[in-house]
Design a protein around this motif. Structure first.
Motif, short mmCIF file in Angstrom:
data_model
loop_
_atom_site.label_atom_id
_atom_site.label_comp_id
_atom_site.label_asym_id
_atom_site.label_seq_id
_atom_site.Cartn_x
_atom_site.Cartn_y
_atom_site.Cartn_z
N PHE A 56 32.41 35.34 33.13
CA PHE A 56 33.00 34.22 33.81
C PHE A 56 34.69 34.60 32.75
CE2 PHE A 56 36.03 30.40 33.74
CZ PHE A 56 36.42 30.30 35.22
N ALA A 57 34.43 35.12 31.35
CA ALA A 57 35.35 35.28 31.00
C ALA A 57 35.68 36.78 30.94
CB ALA A 57 35.21 35.39 29.32
N ALA A 58 34.82 37.63 31.62
CA ALA A 58 35.08 39.06 31.77
C ALA A 58 35.95 39.24 33.17
CB ALA A 58 33.77 40.06 32.22
N ILE A 59 35.27 37.85 34.35
CA ILE A 59 36.81 38.20 35.32
C ILE A 59 38.00 37.37 35.56
CG2 ILE A 59 36.51 36.81 37.61
CD1 ILE A 59 33.77 36.65 37.93
N LEU A 60 38.36 36.39 34.20
CA LEU A 60 39.66 36.36 33.72
C LEU A 60 39.86 37.12 33.25
CD1 LEU A 60 38.41 32.33 32.37
CD2 LEU A 60 39.02 33.22 34.19
N ALA A 61 39.81 38.10 32.40
CA ALA A 61 40.28 38.68 31.81
C ALA A 61 40.20 40.45 32.99
CB ALA A 61 39.97 39.96 30.80
N GLU A 62 40.46 40.93 34.21
CA GLU A 62 40.78 41.50 34.82
C GLU A 62 42.06 41.92 35.36
OE1 GLU A 62 35.88 41.61 37.09
OE2 GLU A 62 37.34 41.43 38.21
N PRO A 63 42.26 42.26 35.67
CA PRO A 63 44.16 42.31 35.52
C PRO A 63 44.32 42.21 36.65
CG PRO A 63 43.34 44.99 34.71
CD PRO A 63 41.53 44.01 35.34
#
Length: 279
Positions: A56-63
């Protein structure tokens, strides 16, 4: 509300709807619906599943640019905050709240409720009753207090912007959504989902089908037509937990808010409590 958050045109940004779990697993993941709006049509691009917090954190960090509607509370009732003597500034309040353990949250909120009369145990935000949502201090059935605890921590750690509450990256906008608000408009209070296999009945599947039919036709006050293919439609109907459909309902709310001044919030919103899209 931060004026620069509204500068992006809706067609230029990815839209997201997030059905959140405070403890995601493979069996109960966080589901992210993604789409693009073209006029009165909302095209579903796909569903993504996060089996743990890092995904989930990786999705939130997507530009960005992206704008998402998240099914978790973004604030606490002012009455609760003032009674407990907690910080009355949202960033300081959330810093305090996210540092607590779940046991501390449970014990503090249980003591607050115990001191209040029957029928008025919980404090409510101004948006709760118009939206028909559970009070954000509720720690069981559903445990939205824990969803606030985990979800806000993730959004802040990712540097997202929460309009009206927290300034972050204006290319990554997070807003509070609530799928039950849209579902009740379409099918009343009929149940359409359950995590309990014994309660995953044909009646609930029929209710999901009725919701999908309605949102494909644009039969809601949000006046957006969902464009999906046969496989996507089957995925929404076959997910008896309702998580995929809830993510799509949040996506519709996000798409509705994206081109409205102030994201459709009322003129005056308590900066401690926040607001639910469409309430």
């Amino acid at each position: 509300m931060n004026a620069h958050s509204a500068d992006l045109q809706p067609s230029s940004r990815l839209l997201r709807g997030v059905d959140f779990s405070s403890r995601p697993t493979r069996r109960k993941p966080i589901v992210v619906a993604e789409g693009h709006r073209q006029g009165g049509e909302l095209h579903l691009l796909g569903l993504r599943h996060c089996n743990d917090e890092s995904a989930f954190a990786a999705i939130l960090a997507e530009p960005g640019p992206w704008l998402g509607g998240f099914d978790l509370p973004f604030g606490l009732p002012r009455e609760l905050v003032e009674t407990l003597g907690w910080p009355r500034d949202w960033p300081a309040l959330m810093q305090h709240y996210t540092r607590l353990s779940r046991a501390q949250i449970r014990d503090t909120f249980a003591a607050f409720c115990a001191a209040r009369p029957a029928g008025g145990k919980f404090a409510h935000r101004a948006c709760d009753r118009p939206a028909g949502s559970s009070p954000s201090m509720k720690w069981v059935n559903p445990p939205v207090a824990y969803m606030l605890h985990a979800g806000i921590a993730a959004l802040l750690a990712a540097g997202c912007e929460l309009p009206g509450l927290h300034a972050g990256d204006p290319q990554r906008i997070a807003l509070e959504a609530y799928p039950g608000l849209l579902a009740r408009e379409l099918i009343g209070r009929r149940s359409y989902k359950s995590d309990d296999p014994a309660r995953q009945t044909p009646d609930r599947q029929a209710a999901r089908a009725e919701i999908v039919d309605a949102i494909e036709a644009g039969r809601s006050r949000l006046a957006l037509r969902l464009i999906i293919n046969a496989d996507q439609r089957r995925a929404l109907l076959d997910d008896a937990s309702g998580d995929a459909l809830d993510a799509v309902l949040c996506l519709i709310q996000a798409a509705w808010a994206a081109d409205r001044p102030g994201y459709g919030w009322p003129a005056a919103v308590d900066p401690l409590e926040g607001w639910i899209l469409g309430a």
